[in-house]
Each structure stands twice: as structure tokens, then as C-alpha cells.
Design an enzyme around this catalytic site. Sequence first.
Site, mmCIF file in Angstrom:
data_model
loop_
_atom_site.group_PDB
_atom_site.id
_atom_site.type_symbol
_atom_site.label_atom_id
_atom_site.label_comp_id
_atom_site.label_asym_id
_atom_site.label_seq_id
_atom_site.Cartn_x
_atom_site.Cartn_y
_atom_site.Cartn_z
ATOM 1 N N LYS A 227 -2.168 -1.605 -3.845
ATOM 2 C CA LYS A 227 -3.038 -0.428 -3.785
ATOM 3 C C LYS A 227 -2.211 0.835 -3.834
ATOM 4 C CE LYS A 227 -5.991 1.801 -0.420
ATOM 5 N NZ LYS A 227 -6.455 1.824 0.917
ATOM 6 N N LYS B 257 0.854 -1.173 0.000
ATOM 7 C CA LYS B 257 0.000 0.000 0.000
ATOM 8 C C LYS B 257 0.891 1.224 0.000
ATOM 9 C CE LYS B 257 -3.649 2.204 2.693
ATOM 10 N NZ LYS B 257 -4.556 2.042 3.835
HETATM 11 C C1 PBG Z 1 -7.634 2.843 5.718
HETATM 12 C C2 PBG Z 1 -7.888 2.819 4.263
HETATM 13 C C3 PBG Z 1 -7.697 3.843 3.310
HETATM 14 C C4 PBG Z 1 -8.202 3.344 2.107
HETATM 15 C C5 PBG Z 1 -8.627 2.047 2.339
HETATM 16 N N1 PBG Z 1 -8.411 1.733 3.680
HETATM 17 C C6 PBG Z 1 -7.217 5.222 3.448
HETATM 18 C C7 PBG Z 1 -5.840 5.562 3.846
HETATM 19 O O1 PBG Z 1 -4.963 4.697 3.951
HETATM 20 O O2 PBG Z 1 -5.650 6.732 4.122
HETATM 21 C C8 PBG Z 1 -8.287 4.110 0.809
HETATM 22 C C9 PBG Z 1 -9.319 3.623 -0.149
HETATM 23 C C10 PBG Z 1 -9.659 4.557 -1.237
HETATM 24 O O3 PBG Z 1 -9.040 5.631 -1.434
HETATM 25 O O4 PBG Z 1 -10.606 4.233 -1.962
HETATM 26 N N2 PBG Z 1 -6.314 2.930 6.133
#
Ligand code: PBG
Length: 324
Positions: free
Chosen positions: A248, A194
Site C-alpha cells: 500500500k 505500507k
Molecule cells: C489506518 C489506515 C490508513 C489507511 C488505511 N488504514 C491511513 C493512514 O495510515 O494514515 C489509508 C487508506 C486510504 O488512503 O484509502 N492507519
Amino acid sequence: MMNVRPRINRWTKSRRDLIFGNSLLSSLVQPHFVVDGEGIDDPIQGMPGIHHQSVDMLLKTVEQDFSCGLTAVMLFGVVASHHKDPKASHAHHASHLLRAVAELKAKYGDDLVVMTDVCLCTATSHGHCGLVDNGEIVNDASVEILVNIALSHAEAGVDYVCASDMMDGRVTAIRKSLEKAELTSTGILSYSIKYESSFYGPFRLAANSTPEFGDRATHQMDIRSGYKEAILEAKLDESEGADIIMVKPGLPYLDVLRKVSENVSRPVAVYNVSGEYAMLMNATEDELSRQRMIIEVLTSFKRAGADIVVSYHAREVARKCWLK
Ligand code: PBG
């Protein structure tokens, strides 16, 4: 105690269809934002077609999606501001989220794959994904809280708990606690790779999880980091017992997705995130152009090696039968 249970991904027909079915439609997961209350169905700014929904409204939406062939959901529990605190206390008894899981499972049983996001950021008053001590996001103490959240979701009946926090060692900790609780068919989808992306903006507004200070650079991956670190993260999670590995965001990291899919033995998911969704939805008013762009984007994920595609576009694609 078992670290890896390959049967988890085969446990139900809907899991097998999601992971191994070779159509684009069968690989789609629709995200949902669940709020406390009743009769709530509020459009989310910047994300046309996506709403904040209370459990009763969520059930109606899922029913329609399901009848159009969408058989997997990813739920985000949105925590009201007055319930937030520095320790994310409300996260593991967010009753509306647990109720959503229980009611969906009661209605669909094994025919629907239910996934839930596990993180602290929606429940912390400072908006960080972990506990903060002296201005730093601490790792191990945050993992303990994540474990409790994951366990509460597992007890409510989810198919997969989805760790999105990027703390080190959390997959091991969650796996151990699931084993201890004898929840041996609950899967772990790890947001293994991520990135610290600028594409999460609309989501953070929707989940009310924008960090109050600082950023997520000490835990999410540096955008300049290439596939070697991605593979390290993926392999670590595999050995810790993740059942699905996620990359992601999607579009800016197709290269990473390709490399990861070639180098891991667990199924790979990709998250086509909120900013990617907003960008495309804003690109044109013409529905035929939008349809073609969405199919092209989703196809690129499959081409790059994704088994599972989490996307806010899933609903429109399914309901308008664009893949038939
Ligand atoms: C929680 C999380 C996030 C997303 C999914 N789970 C946000 C972040 O890490 O700030 C983002 C999903 C999206 O942008 O559609 N940590």
C-alpha cells in the site's frame, strides 16, 4: 498453538474465490466507512460515490454491491471526536463497527468476506497509530491495544482482521491471542508494506485521523526504501502468521508489488488508496474515459502480481458491469 494455518485462506468458498479466483471482479474488495447512528448516508468530501454510513444504510449498500458480484468488504469504524482519547479506548468497543460485522455475517454468512481495519489512529485524540509517550510513538504497549481491538473484531465474526498500524511484532501478538481464544479460522491480513505516503489525505479526512502533530515516518516505510525492506517486512509477517500480505499504496509502488509477489508464498493484496481514487475521479468528467482508466489501473495491479485488489472503484466497476 500454531503460527501458520494454511487452511484459513481455504476456510470458505468466498475466501477461496477472492484469493484464488482468476477474474478481476472476484479479486475486488470494497472499503466502507461505518459511523454510529441510524439513517446516516453522508457523501465523503473528495471521494465521490463513497459515503459515511450507519449500519442500516451500510447493509442496503452491501446488498446492492453483493448482487452485482462484489463479495468482499473492508470496514473502517469511524469514531466520533467526543469518543477519542490518547489511549484509543473506544476502538475495541466501537459498537457500531462490531454490529456491522455481526449483521453482515448474520445476513451473508460465509458468502461474504468481511475484513476490518485494525489501528489506533481513528480512535486516538492525537491521531497517531500508536500510544504516544514523550512525543514518541511507542511500539510494544501499542501492540497490546491492537491485540484487544483485533480480538473484539474476531469475536464479532470477521473473516480477516487487517493490521494497518505498522508496529513491529503485532502479527505475532494477534496470532497468539486468536489461538488462545480458539478463533482458529480468523485470518490476519497484514498491511506489511505500507509506505508513508501522501496519498492517504482523503481517507484521513473521512476517518478523522490526521495526526495532530508530527507524521507517521517512524513506523510507516520511507518512500525511498526499495524492495529489500519490503521483502523483509513481508517475510517477517509471513513467519509471524499473516495469511495475506498487503502492499500500500498501489500505483506508485507497482515495482514493489511485483517483487513482493515474486518473493512470498502467501497471497498478496494491494490497496488502491484514497488519494489514487480522488486523482482518477478528478481526471475526467467523461464516463467512458473513466471506465477505461479504471480498468487499466486495476489491470496493472493484477499484472504486477496482486491476488486481491482493495479499491474504492470496485462498486462502480461491479454495478455497471464493466468487467462483463
Ligand atoms: C489506518 C489506515 C490508513 C489507511 C488505511 N488504514 C491511513 C493512514 O495510515 O494514515 C489509508 C487508506 C486510504 O488512503 O484509502 N492507519
